[in-house]
Design a protein around this motif. Structure first.
Motif, mmCIF file in Angstrom:
data_model
loop_
_atom_site.group_PDB
_atom_site.id
_atom_site.type_symbol
_atom_site.label_atom_id
_atom_site.label_comp_id
_atom_site.label_asym_id
_atom_site.label_seq_id
_atom_site.Cartn_x
_atom_site.Cartn_y
_atom_site.Cartn_z
ATOM 1 N N ALA A 116 79.291 -38.177 -62.894
ATOM 2 C CA ALA A 116 80.479 -38.893 -62.619
ATOM 3 C C ALA A 116 80.519 -39.933 -61.345
ATOM 4 O O ALA A 116 80.919 -40.943 -61.482
ATOM 5 C CB ALA A 116 81.790 -37.998 -62.581
ATOM 6 N N ILE A 117 80.088 -39.023 -60.249
ATOM 7 C CA ILE A 117 79.926 -39.898 -59.003
ATOM 8 C C ILE A 117 79.123 -40.968 -59.135
ATOM 9 O O ILE A 117 79.237 -42.191 -58.580
ATOM 10 C CB ILE A 117 79.315 -38.901 -58.017
ATOM 11 C CG1 ILE A 117 80.648 -37.942 -57.696
ATOM 12 C CG2 ILE A 117 79.230 -39.666 -56.445
ATOM 13 C CD1 ILE A 117 80.133 -36.467 -56.781
ATOM 14 N N ASN A 118 77.856 -40.869 -59.773
ATOM 15 C CA ASN A 118 76.981 -42.107 -59.889
ATOM 16 C C ASN A 118 77.418 -43.069 -60.685
ATOM 17 O O ASN A 118 77.400 -44.350 -60.385
ATOM 18 C CB ASN A 118 75.758 -41.285 -60.703
ATOM 19 C CG ASN A 118 74.610 -42.235 -60.768
ATOM 20 O OD1 ASN A 118 73.923 -42.509 -61.790
ATOM 21 N ND2 ASN A 118 74.137 -42.884 -59.677
ATOM 22 N N LEU A 119 78.059 -42.628 -61.741
ATOM 23 C CA LEU A 119 78.866 -43.838 -62.774
ATOM 24 C C LEU A 119 79.990 -44.561 -61.757
ATOM 25 O O LEU A 119 79.741 -45.749 -61.999
ATOM 26 C CB LEU A 119 79.535 -43.081 -63.688
ATOM 27 C CG LEU A 119 78.504 -42.624 -65.004
ATOM 28 C CD1 LEU A 119 79.324 -41.827 -66.048
ATOM 29 C CD2 LEU A 119 77.883 -43.616 -65.517
ATOM 30 N N ILE A 120 80.742 -43.909 -61.107
ATOM 31 C CA ILE A 120 81.664 -44.478 -60.289
ATOM 32 C C ILE A 120 81.122 -45.403 -59.216
ATOM 33 O O ILE A 120 81.335 -46.610 -58.828
ATOM 34 C CB ILE A 120 82.636 -43.458 -59.517
ATOM 35 C CG1 ILE A 120 83.541 -42.812 -60.825
ATOM 36 C CG2 ILE A 120 83.710 -44.008 -58.438
ATOM 37 C CD1 ILE A 120 84.452 -41.467 -60.297
ATOM 38 N N ALA A 121 80.157 -44.769 -58.486
ATOM 39 C CA ALA A 121 79.572 -45.708 -57.319
ATOM 40 C C ALA A 121 78.809 -46.686 -57.828
ATOM 41 O O ALA A 121 78.813 -47.736 -57.185
ATOM 42 C CB ALA A 121 78.475 -44.549 -56.686
ATOM 43 N N VAL A 122 78.220 -46.620 -59.075
ATOM 44 C CA VAL A 122 77.534 -47.950 -59.420
ATOM 45 C C VAL A 122 78.414 -48.976 -59.755
ATOM 46 O O VAL A 122 78.320 -50.204 -59.482
ATOM 47 C CB VAL A 122 76.292 -47.576 -60.524
ATOM 48 C CG1 VAL A 122 76.991 -47.559 -61.773
ATOM 49 C CG2 VAL A 122 75.363 -48.483 -60.597
ATOM 50 N N MET A 123 79.542 -48.637 -60.186
ATOM 51 C CA MET A 123 80.636 -49.684 -60.412
ATOM 52 C C MET A 123 81.015 -50.137 -59.145
ATOM 53 O O MET A 123 81.560 -51.364 -59.095
ATOM 54 C CB MET A 123 81.664 -48.986 -61.437
ATOM 55 C CG MET A 123 81.260 -48.907 -62.804
ATOM 56 S SD MET A 123 82.460 -48.354 -64.046
ATOM 57 C CE MET A 123 83.062 -46.970 -63.431
ATOM 58 N N VAL A 124 81.697 -49.431 -58.402
ATOM 59 C CA VAL A 124 81.973 -50.036 -57.226
ATOM 60 C C VAL A 124 80.890 -50.823 -56.239
ATOM 61 O O VAL A 124 81.274 -51.987 -56.084
ATOM 62 C CB VAL A 124 82.300 -48.828 -56.018
ATOM 63 C CG1 VAL A 124 82.473 -49.276 -54.728
ATOM 64 C CG2 VAL A 124 83.347 -47.925 -56.618
ATOM 65 N N ASP A 125 79.804 -50.612 -56.626
ATOM 66 C CA ASP A 125 78.712 -51.219 -55.877
ATOM 67 C C ASP A 125 78.588 -52.590 -56.452
ATOM 68 O O ASP A 125 78.002 -53.667 -55.917
ATOM 69 C CB ASP A 125 77.317 -50.343 -56.170
ATOM 70 C CG ASP A 125 76.268 -50.928 -55.394
ATOM 71 O OD1 ASP A 125 76.342 -50.953 -54.210
ATOM 72 O OD2 ASP A 125 75.186 -51.703 -55.981
ATOM 73 N N ARG A 126 78.876 -52.709 -57.501
ATOM 74 C CA ARG A 126 78.927 -54.125 -58.235
ATOM 75 C C ARG A 126 80.029 -54.828 -58.254
ATOM 76 O O ARG A 126 80.015 -55.950 -58.535
ATOM 77 C CB ARG A 126 78.483 -53.985 -59.808
ATOM 78 C CG ARG A 126 77.454 -53.171 -60.304
ATOM 79 C CD ARG A 126 75.958 -53.646 -59.985
ATOM 80 N NE ARG A 126 74.960 -52.901 -60.272
ATOM 81 C CZ ARG A 126 74.272 -51.934 -59.735
ATOM 82 N NH1 ARG A 126 74.848 -51.768 -58.166
ATOM 83 N NH2 ARG A 126 73.387 -51.371 -59.883
ATOM 84 N N LEU A 127 80.916 -54.519 -57.542
ATOM 85 C CA LEU A 127 82.248 -55.305 -57.286
ATOM 86 C C LEU A 127 81.484 -56.505 -56.243
ATOM 87 O O LEU A 127 80.805 -56.451 -55.367
ATOM 88 C CB LEU A 127 83.220 -54.574 -56.185
ATOM 89 C CG LEU A 127 84.026 -53.385 -57.085
ATOM 90 C CD1 LEU A 127 84.726 -52.619 -56.057
ATOM 91 C CD2 LEU A 127 85.036 -54.041 -57.849
#
Lengths: 552, 506
Positions: free
Chosen positions: B107-118
């Motif tokens: 879950a953290i990985n999925l959220i982090a990767v989405m935040v990273d693409r902002l």
């Protein structure tokens, strides 16, 4: 049989197809079309005999004689079979327990059941059953032996030949329970049968043969009338019966793999010797094989009234069908040629395995477990999941070809390897595209019929593991962690997960809620297959490392 | 599309184009971020604090490691299930910190990767959808785990039930002074599977006199009943007898649950009772045995054609009499004025349908085994304790009545084709529950799970009862994720066509 003769036969069979299913049977063979109730459905005597002989002897013919002749003589003169070696026993431990030679595979009833040892083994099996523990291969083999004994004696006593529908209810009447009129008619039939066998044994001329044959057919016809008189509605099953005998005779999947074999040979020539002019006939054969394959699948669907994807045999047939389909589509788009080759090889191997291992992969038509009796879910969940295996299998076949490219010289085949990796990547994408929704659909079905979306059942877990495996590969590829060789290696290595999900859960683990698909046997071959491929990958890897080291 | 696609694009003969395709494809997947793309280098400078924190958690390597770990752990789970059973797999693998930890990482990985693409671009749609979909499914699972109900309910034909049995196990202690009215003195959730009590570390329950100790736990045992003499006078009598003629030879135990409470053994055409003899027979072949003192029993035989006793007498251990039917001889093999049941346990390595689990209870210096879902009485001078170790049963607030149960079989066999239960529920009315056709009522769903047979006839239907507050989220997540996969292919095609068009216009 020469290939030419096979082709001629094939063309003949296909023209036979165009004549429709209601073609006249050969004289003396009307008995094969006699309806019989067995294992929860009505089937032709032909299927019954083949399946019964298969159970006892492991083959559908005995010394060149057709199954229905063998089965009838079991009943007519069981004592004549006492000393014949008709029981197949393959488990060494069982043979040891029976004090029998391990060099033989077939044994007579006298050898197996004539001693007290068999009774002791049966008691051993019974007490094992009472503990309700899982049966190990030894007890499974014992169970098979007990079943062989049971089937033979039930046929011999006539109790298993349920040939006449009841006036009321749904259990058919067996030969042992016939009334006088029925017995008389059946006796007439058996007399004519014995006469025909006698004529055949004497090697008489064709006129005599014809006469004896048509006599038997008439007797069968009369018996049918007697049976029909009992219950007309229950006996009106001719269309299914005829179709099933046709399915047995035509053996569509065997023809399909013969045609795929020819296609593979042509495609190999194209691949190795660049004989481009053979591409056209290869395409023709692929499509022809695919049509026969589809036809066989259609027949099975019609006979069972459901998509035939409920046991290992059926999924092997279905997966090979999908592999051919995907290879044809991808080949049409990319025109790489080797996609078709990989597809035909995978299809060929699958169908040959399905045809050669009836003890492990049961080809008989079996009724469904209660929980699977939903055509809607069966179609959309099971078919989606298994079709994804087809795409992964294609990637696997392509991976094998890729390794061969590496062995033949990486530098000069660079272009081809890249094209091949594209094809692998596409196949994996197709697979993921079917597997992910398939797993979700499985979750929805489970939620709908068991009340939970996900329960870590081994079958669903392994399907998920396979999906995760391919997702990891695709992500690693996109992230540049995996290069061309890595993709080819992954296509082969990751397929092991599919084999585990597809075969392993049912045949190795044997646990969980998907217990309707459980079976036994073939573990040594399947793990051998996986091991050989893993070794092949390692070998090419080492070979390639060596080359790179030399260059630098 | 990736670098491997280049040979196909050769037809376009554009090296630059194919390079663009690769980059575009990778960004579409969120694999490389905009900063990797020179024209958008500006983003690089606008890195927020959030992004800095999330950067290491958003790495692709972590994603691959997490995916592979989930695969490995669940694979182990399937082997545990094959070796033991689904419960063991759940306890040892799926419901553990390890599993939750990895899922948390995912879950953290999925959220982090989405935040990273902002900030997200149009081409991110498929990537966002797929990842949000997975997060929703995970969130749904957490809801199910926390607030869901998943149990089973057995209803006999013609009976009703309002209790659902779940997997949690409780230890409950009741006490009584008169042996009739019990009050609950302790209820405690226990997980002996993971935290078994031992001699050194027992579970101690304080009692009025002394203490009840649970000192051992056996996971898989095959129990067989045995009757032993009891020192307490509050226990009932026990009788081991033999019924024998030329066709029949039966040896049975009869044990009274309390003194003077009737115990019965039914043989079909005849019944044997241990307890107080009624003045009249009930119109069946019956033998009554009433304890008289420490070593003898009074017997009374009734025949079915008369209310009056056919025969009476006294019998001792080892003695016998003839009740006068079918040449039967009745022999008393053992008589215990005060008896109690105990279990002989045969431990096994693996569970089978015959195994159960059991705990060893020590009270007043005496050891006794208590089986799962069974009860144990512990007698003191003043009263009695009743101990149960059982699956928790939850009241659903309304009864489910099983009116009828039918099994369809494949023609001419005993193989079940389908089975269905005709049930009645207050305020809802009657309905049929069958495989793949559940009943939904008051937030609960009742599924046909299986049935129980006795002598080839069904006697009870087993339902799986379930309440899943995470269901909506899980379904929505599945839909969103699937849309993501579809978009992936759709947008790729659009990108490809756009580039091709651009190419042609040049």
């Amino acid at each position: 049989m020469t290939i030419m003769r096979r082709i001629t036969l094939l063309i003949l069979s296909l023209s036979f197809l165009s004549l429709g299913l209601q073609a006249e049977a050969k004289t003396g063979e009307a008995i094969r079309y006699l309806p019989i109730q067995d294992a929860g459905r009505i089937k032709p005597f032909d299927s019954f005999s083949r399946e019964t002989l298969e159970v006892v002897y492991g083959k559908t013919k005995y010394e060149g004689r057709k199954a229905h002749e063998i089965i009838l003589t079991w009943m007519l003169s069981p004592s004549a079979w006492q000393s014949r070696k008709i029981f197949e026993v393959r488990n060494f431990q069982v043979l040891e327990a029976l004090n029998l030679s391990k060099d033989q595979r077939y044994f007579s009833s006298d050898e197996l059941f004539g001693t007290d040892r068999f009774t002791l083994l049966r008691q051993e099996l019974q007490s094992k059953r009472e503990t309700k523990e899982k049966l190990n291969p030894y007890f499974q083999a014992l169970q098979r032996l007990e079943n062989q004994f049971f089937v033979f004696s039930e046929v011999a006593s006539g109790r298993m030949l349920k040939l006449i529908p009841p006036v009321e209810g749904d259990g058919w009447i067996s030969v042992a329970d016939f009334n006088e009129a029925q017995q008389a008619s059946f006796l007439e039939l058996t007399k004519k049968f014995v006469a025909l066998i006698g004529v055949v044994a004497q090697g008489a001329n064709s006129a005599d043969l014809d006469k004896a044959g048509s006599d038997l057919d008439t007797a069968v016809g009369q018996f049918r009338e007697v049976a029909k008189a009992n219950n007309v509605a229950a006996y009106s099953v001719d269309t299914h019966i005829n179709t099933e005998v046709h399915y047995n005779d035509f053996h569509p999947f065997r023809w399909a793999y013969i045609v795929y074999l020819l296609a593979s040979i042509l495609l190999l020539l194209v691949w190795t010797l660049n004989k481009d002019q053979l591409m056209k006939p290869a395409w023709f054969l692929m499509i022809l094989g695919f049509l026969i394959h589809t036809y066989g699948f259609g027949l099975r669907t019609y006979l069972m009234g459901r998509p035939p994807v409920t046991n290992m045999y059926e999924t092997v047939v279905w997966v090979s069908w999908g592999t051919i389909l995907f290879s044809v589509i991808l080949e049409k788009i990319y025109k790489f040629r080797f996609i078709l080759l990989a597809g035909s090889l995978v299809g060929l191997v699958c169908l040959i395995v399905a045809d050669m291992a009836p003890v492990v992969l049961d080809p008989s038509l079996q009724p469904l477990e209660p929980v699977l009796r939903s055509n809607y879910w069966l179609t959309i969940h099971v078919m989606t999941i298994t079709i994804s295996y087809a795409a992964f299998f294609l990637a696997f076949g392509l991976g094998d070809l890729g390794l061969i490219y590496y062995l033949r010289g990486e530098e000069k085949n660079r272009e081809k390897i890249r094209a091949l990796v594209t094809a692998i990547y596409r196949s994996m994408q197709i697979g993921v595209m079917f597997l992910a929704p398939g797993i979700i659909l499985g979750g929805i079905w489970a939620d709908y019929s068991w009340g939970r979306f996900w329960g870590w059942d081994p079958k669903e877990t392994w399907a998920l593991i396979a999906l995760l495996g391919y997702l990891a590969v695709l992500h690693a590829r996109l992230g540049g962690l995996v290069k061309d060789f890595g993709m080819i290696a992954c296509a082969i290595v990751t397929f092991s997960l599919v084999i585990m999900a597809w075969y392993g859960v049912n045949f190795v683990l044997g646990a969980g809620l998907h217990s309707y698909g459980f079976g036994a046997g073939g573990i040594e071959y399947v793990s051998g297959f996986v091991a050989v491929h893993l070794l092949f990958v390692i070998y090419v890897y080492v070979y390639r490392r060596g080359k790179v080291a030399k260059l630098s | 599309m990736d670098s491997a696609d280049i040979p196909i694009k050769n037809r376009l003969k554009q090296k630059v184009l194919s390079h663009l395709l690769v980059v575009d494809d990778m960004t579409a997947h969120g694999i490389i971020s905009d900063k990797d793309w020179p024209p958008l280098i500006d983003c690089f400078n606008n890195k927020t604090l959030m992004k800095k924190i999330f950067k290491p958690l958003a790495s692709l390597k972590l994603a691959v490691v997490v995916i592979l770990s989930i695969g490995l752990l669940t694979a182990i789970g399937t082997f545990v299930e094959a070796k033991y059973d689904a419960y063991a797999a759940k306890k040892l693998v799926y419901d553990t910190v390890w599993m939750y930890g990895i899922m948390g990482f995912l879950a953290i990985n999925l959220i982090a990767v989405m935040v990273d693409r902002l900030p997200w671009k149009r081409r991110h749609i498929s990537f966002i959808f797929a990842h949000i979909g997975i997060l929703m499914i995970l969130a749904g699972s957490v809801l199910t785990m926390q607030y869901g109900l998943d149990g089973s309910m057995r209803v006999g034909i013609g009976e009703e039930n309002n209790m659902v049995q779940v997997a949690n196990t409780d230890l409950v202690v009741y006490s009584s002074f008169d042996g009739d009215r019990y009050s609950k003195v302790l209820e405690k959730e226990v997980d002996f599977f993971l935290q078994p009590p031992t001699e050194k570390n027992p579970l101690t329950i304080p009692a009025f006199e002394g203490e009840i100790k649970i000192v051992d736990y056996a996971k898989y045992v095959v129990p067989s009943r045995r009757v032993v003499a009891s020192e307490s006078t509050k226990t009932g009598a026990g009788l081991r007898f033999q019924v024998q003629n030329s066709n029949v030879n039966e040896v049975q135990w009869l044990v009274q649950r309390k003194p003077n409470q009737l115990a019965v053994q039914n043989f079909g055409p005849a019944q044997v009772y241990l307890g107080i003899t009624p003045p009249k027979g009930s119109g069946a072949n019956e033998i009554y045995l009433t304890p008289q003192g420490k070593d003898q029993l009074k017997y009374t035989v009734f025949h079915k054609d008369s209310e009056k006793p056919f025969k009476t007498g006294v019998v001792k251990e080892g003695g016998s009499f003839e009740p006068g039917w079918m040449g039967i001889q009745f022999r008393v093999l053992r008589y215990l004025p005060h008896a109690m049941e105990d279990w002989d346990l045969q431990p096994l390595e693996h569970p089978t349908p015959l195994t159960t689990s059991a705990v060893k209870v020590v009270f007043n210096g005496k050891e006794q085994w208590l089986l799962m879902n069974d009860m144990l009485k512990l007698f003191t001078d003043k009263g009695v304790y009743l101990l149960t170790y059982a699956n928790r049963r939850i009241d659903i607030g309304f009864p489910l009545r099983l009116k009828e149960f039918t099994v369809d079989r494949y023609q001419g066999t005993t193989r079940a084709m389908a089975y269905k239960s005709q049930v009645a529920v207050p305020d809802f009315g009657e309905t049929e529950i069958s495989m793949n056709e559940p009943l939904k009522w008051k937030g609960l769903t009742f599924y046909q799970a299986s049935f129980q047979e006795e002598n080839g006839k069904p006697v009870a239907s087993v339902f799986s009862v379930n309440q899943d507050p995470g269901r909506f989220l899980k379904y929505l997540g599945s839909l969103v994720m699937t849309l993501g996969i579809i978009f992936l292919f759709y947008f790729k095609r659009m990108d490809f066509l756009a580039l091709k068009k651009k190419e042609q216009s040049k």
